[in-house]
Write an enzyme that holds these catalytic residues in place. Sequence first.
Site, PDB file in Angstrom:
ATOM      1  N   GLU A   1      -9.657   3.066  10.006  1.00 43.60           N
ATOM      2  CA  GLU A   1      -8.318   3.304  10.320  1.00 43.60           C
ATOM      3  C   GLU A   1      -8.251   4.034  11.387  1.00 43.60           C
ATOM      4  O   GLU A   1      -7.378   4.119  12.133  1.00 43.60           O
ATOM      5  CB  GLU A   1      -8.499   4.078   9.132  1.00 43.60           C
ATOM      6  CG  GLU A   1      -6.887   4.868   8.840  1.00 43.60           C
ATOM      7  CD  GLU A   1      -6.674   6.142   7.957  1.00 43.60           C
ATOM      8  OE1 GLU A   1      -7.160   6.227   6.750  1.00 43.60           O
ATOM      9  OE2 GLU A   1      -5.259   6.295   7.998  1.00 43.60           O
TER      10      GLU A   1
ATOM     11  N   GLU B   1      -8.436   4.201  -8.260  1.00 48.98           N
ATOM     12  CA  GLU B   1      -9.290   4.977  -7.085  1.00 48.98           C
ATOM     13  C   GLU B   1     -10.518   5.645  -7.363  1.00 48.98           C
ATOM     14  O   GLU B   1     -10.234   6.229  -8.285  1.00 48.98           O
ATOM     15  CB  GLU B   1      -8.522   5.318  -5.843  1.00 48.98           C
ATOM     16  CG  GLU B   1      -9.076   5.799  -4.690  1.00 48.98           C
ATOM     17  CD  GLU B   1      -8.476   6.834  -3.781  1.00 48.98           C
ATOM     18  OE1 GLU B   1      -7.768   6.489  -2.965  1.00 48.98           O
ATOM     19  OE2 GLU B   1      -8.164   8.304  -4.144  1.00 48.98           O
TER      20      GLU B   1
ATOM     21  N   ASP C   1       1.847   2.762   2.977  1.00 45.94           N
ATOM     22  CA  ASP C   1       1.221   4.391   2.877  1.00 45.94           C
ATOM     23  C   ASP C   1       2.053   5.428   1.956  1.00 45.94           C
ATOM     24  O   ASP C   1       3.349   5.132   1.393  1.00 45.94           O
ATOM     25  CB  ASP C   1       0.729   4.626   4.168  1.00 45.94           C
ATOM     26  CG  ASP C   1      -0.992   5.375   3.604  1.00 45.94           C
ATOM     27  OD1 ASP C   1      -0.811   5.760   2.774  1.00 45.94           O
ATOM     28  OD2 ASP C   1      -1.528   4.802   4.929  1.00 45.94           O
TER      29      ASP C   1
ATOM     30  N   HIS D   1       1.041  -1.235  -0.082  1.00 45.54           N
ATOM     31  CA  HIS D   1       0.124  -0.127  -0.151  1.00 45.54           C
ATOM     32  C   HIS D   1       0.410   0.918   0.163  1.00 45.54           C
ATOM     33  O   HIS D   1       1.755   1.545   1.244  1.00 45.54           O
ATOM     34  CB  HIS D   1      -0.989   0.283   0.871  1.00 45.54           C
ATOM     35  CG  HIS D   1      -2.040   0.802   1.476  1.00 45.54           C
ATOM     36  ND1 HIS D   1      -2.716   0.906   0.497  1.00 45.54           N
ATOM     37  CD2 HIS D   1      -2.142   2.232   1.592  1.00 45.54           C
ATOM     38  CE1 HIS D   1      -3.191   2.031   0.505  1.00 45.54           C
ATOM     39  NE2 HIS D   1      -2.818   2.793   1.429  1.00 45.54           N
TER      40      HIS D   1
ATOM     41  N   HIS E   1       0.757   5.535  -1.364  1.00 43.11           N
ATOM     42  CA  HIS E   1       0.302   6.371  -2.638  1.00 43.11           C
ATOM     43  C   HIS E   1       1.471   7.538  -3.485  1.00 43.11           C
ATOM     44  O   HIS E   1       2.060   8.526  -2.672  1.00 43.11           O
ATOM     45  CB  HIS E   1      -0.900   7.033  -2.429  1.00 43.11           C
ATOM     46  CG  HIS E   1      -2.308   6.284  -1.417  1.00 43.11           C
ATOM     47  ND1 HIS E   1      -3.286   6.952  -1.306  1.00 43.11           N
ATOM     48  CD2 HIS E   1      -1.760   5.934   0.028  1.00 43.11           C
ATOM     49  CE1 HIS E   1      -3.594   6.269  -0.800  1.00 43.11           C
ATOM     50  NE2 HIS E   1      -2.907   5.926   0.031  1.00 43.11           N
TER      51      HIS E   1
ATOM     52  N   HIS F   1      -9.525   1.636   2.554  1.00 41.70           N
ATOM     53  CA  HIS F   1      -9.121   1.911   3.391  1.00 41.70           C
ATOM     54  C   HIS F   1     -10.462   1.408   3.637  1.00 41.70           C
ATOM     55  O   HIS F   1     -11.098   2.240   3.750  1.00 41.70           O
ATOM     56  CB  HIS F   1      -8.905   3.501   3.762  1.00 41.70           C
ATOM     57  CG  HIS F   1      -7.628   3.507   3.221  1.00 41.70           C
ATOM     58  ND1 HIS F   1      -7.808   4.232   1.330  1.00 41.70           N
ATOM     59  CD2 HIS F   1      -6.072   3.438   2.946  1.00 41.70           C
ATOM     60  CE1 HIS F   1      -6.701   5.195   1.155  1.00 41.70           C
ATOM     61  NE2 HIS F   1      -5.314   4.555   1.913  1.00 41.70           N
TER      62      HIS F   1
ATOM     63  N   SER G   1     -19.234  11.301  -2.657  1.00 44.05           N
ATOM     64  CA  SER G   1     -20.767  11.227  -2.075  1.00 44.05           C
ATOM     65  C   SER G   1     -21.479  11.225  -2.646  1.00 44.05           C
ATOM     66  O   SER G   1     -22.924  11.113  -1.910  1.00 44.05           O
ATOM     67  CB  SER G   1     -19.874  11.090  -0.445  1.00 44.05           C
ATOM     68  OG  SER G   1     -20.100  12.475  -0.286  1.00 44.05           O
TER      69      SER G   1
ATOM     70  N   HIS H   1     -12.106   4.254  -2.301  1.00 42.71           N
ATOM     71  CA  HIS H   1     -11.152   4.882  -0.951  1.00 42.71           C
ATOM     72  C   HIS H   1     -11.884   4.209   0.172  1.00 42.71           C
ATOM     73  O   HIS H   1     -10.607   3.694   1.022  1.00 42.71           O
ATOM     74  CB  HIS H   1     -11.081   6.423  -1.361  1.00 42.71           C
ATOM     75  CG  HIS H   1     -10.689   6.878  -0.243  1.00 42.71           C
ATOM     76  ND1 HIS H   1     -11.473   8.031   0.856  1.00 42.71           N
ATOM     77  CD2 HIS H   1      -9.171   7.260   0.094  1.00 42.71           C
ATOM     78  CE1 HIS H   1     -11.018   8.665   1.253  1.00 42.71           C
ATOM     79  NE2 HIS H   1      -9.263   8.285   0.808  1.00 42.71           N
TER      80      HIS H   1
HETATM   81  O1  MCF Z   1      -3.678   5.573   4.200  1.00 45.50           O
HETATM   82  C1  MCF Z   1      -4.005   7.208   3.544  1.00 45.50           C
HETATM   83  C2  MCF Z   1      -4.697   7.731   4.915  1.00 45.50           C
HETATM   84  N1  MCF Z   1      -6.025   6.501   4.565  1.00 45.50           N
HETATM   85  C3  MCF Z   1      -6.894   7.837   3.500  1.00 45.50           C
HETATM   86  N2  MCF Z   1      -6.826   8.219   2.577  1.00 45.50           N
HETATM   87  C4  MCF Z   1      -5.290   8.449   2.463  1.00 45.50           C
HETATM   88  C5  MCF Z   1      -4.089   8.010   2.833  1.00 45.50           C
HETATM   89  N3  MCF Z   1      -3.110   8.268   2.078  1.00 45.50           N
HETATM   90  C6  MCF Z   1      -3.255   8.992   1.070  1.00 45.50           C
HETATM   91  N4  MCF Z   1      -4.484   9.202   0.798  1.00 45.50           N
HETATM   92  C7  MCF Z   1      -5.278   9.891   0.071  1.00 45.50           C
HETATM   93  C8  MCF Z   1      -6.497   8.825  -0.831  1.00 45.50           C
HETATM   94  O2  MCF Z   1      -6.035   8.010  -1.017  1.00 45.50           O
HETATM   95  O3  MCF Z   1      -5.933  10.783   0.586  1.00 45.50           O
HETATM   96  C9  MCF Z   1      -7.061  10.930   0.097  1.00 45.50           C
HETATM   97  C10 MCF Z   1      -7.717  10.115  -0.738  1.00 45.50           C
HETATM   98  O4  MCF Z   1      -7.269  10.729  -3.163  1.00 45.50           O
HETATM   99  C11 MCF Z   1      -7.923  11.411   0.786  1.00 45.50           C
HETATM  100  S1  MCF Z   1      -9.552  12.050   0.206  1.00 45.50           S
HETATM  101  C12 MCF Z   1      -9.427  13.393  -0.282  1.00 45.50           C
HETATM  102 FE    FE Z   2      -3.533   4.835   2.240  1.00 42.53          FE
END
Ligand code: MCF
Ligand code: FE
Length: 410
Positions: A213, A145, A312, A65, A67, A210, A149, A183
């Site tokens: 969390e 992804e 992450d 995982h 990003h 996710h 909503s 997401h």
């Molecule tokens: O895993 C972490 C924390 N949880 C959720 N989202 C994300 C994380 N790291 C990056 N993200 C990204 C997610 O893919 O943050 C954005 C999304 O694109 C948050 S929602 C606008």
């Molecule tokens: Fe993440």
Amino acid sequence: MKILCADYIVTCNDNFDIIKDGAICFDNKIVQIGKADKVIEDNPYAKVKKLSPNSVIMPSLVNTHVHLEFSANKTTLIYGDFVKWLQSIISKRDELQKNCNDICYENAINEMLESGILAFGAVSSFGDDMISCYKAPQRVVYFNEILGSNADMIDEIKSNFDKRVQKSFEMKSKSFIPALSIHAPYSTHPILANHITKLAKKDNLLISTHFMESLAEREWLDSGSGKFKEFLNTFNKNAKPMYSPAKYLDLFEECKTIFVHANCCTQNEYKKISSLGSYISHCLVSNRLLNNPLLNLKTVLQNNIPLCIGTDGLSSNISLNIWDELRSVLFAHIDIDVLTLSKYLLNAATRNGAYALGLEESAYLQNGKNADMITILLPDHVEDLKQLPLELILHTKKVKSGYINGERYV
Ligand code: MCF
Ligand code: FE
């Protein structure tokens, strides 16, 4: 054919066999693995390389995982509170996206490669990282992804998403595997989530999501209250949870799913994750920085849920080096004996991660498997093999070499 000889081979097979004075004979697959004398004798025409004393060969590491699109973050995002972090990523994502050019992606991919990550699962929010992931030397599972909503935006989000998915399918190769990501339950409309699960079942695609969390997410999904209520009210005055946690988990019936984080689950939710045959990707540093609870590893173990490791993104970590992550995990879970945990973590970071990403053929070192492996040089001799997993986690920063399909990339 080549033969690599090393003082120790950590196979990460079902028995967690460690071969002392071992060797691996390979082309693109592993041809033979065993005691060095025997492997050399059985393969007289193979080119033999003896690694330095105190070297270790083990399977490739898997980051399940990451990003990449937020790799430009250093001090931009707000840590210490999950909802505040979410707000900060929403307000800063354009800036972060703009600041991550091809070199920024390459650096992130290289940091992983040098640490021995030869396969990773990248969650992509916009598709900006697609070409860099396609060009990466590693095996990449590319999770497109979806999120949103607002019911009025669904068609637009879907069509934009479908285009990204299609593009990723045009680039599909042996080492670039398109996949899907929902997401999170607090951010993704059920119509969009259903769109993904339908697609996943139709084309046999992996899903990453996710899940559970933060305590704020727990409270929101359980009772529609707490910090998420305030936060989501800024988008929609009548915001209500779109799922109960149980209903959300039901979506993943018959899907191959990685639940990312899952550190705030109830016993019943862990049971359900287990019965779905899903994986949990543990991203401990991210959880700590966003002030989220520590995953209860004993409960995960008791429920027979296979654990894998994720760094992450650099949006909630300072490093994409999996050894940094493993050291943090090792030091955090003080309720598990350190030697037992070290062994468990090596399995989590190799075979479980490979299985989670559908890379069974690269999961461990055995005859007939892909020749995906790394070599590590320990600083000194290890007398007791029981200590080896711990010493590897304590001392490794970069690998000496890395092979994918028998070809050297590090
Ligand atoms: O895993 C972490 C924390 N949880 C959720 N989202 C994300 C994380 N790291 C990056 N993200 C990204 C997610 O893919 O943050 C954005 C999304 O694109 C948050 S929602 C606008
Ligand atoms: Fe993440």
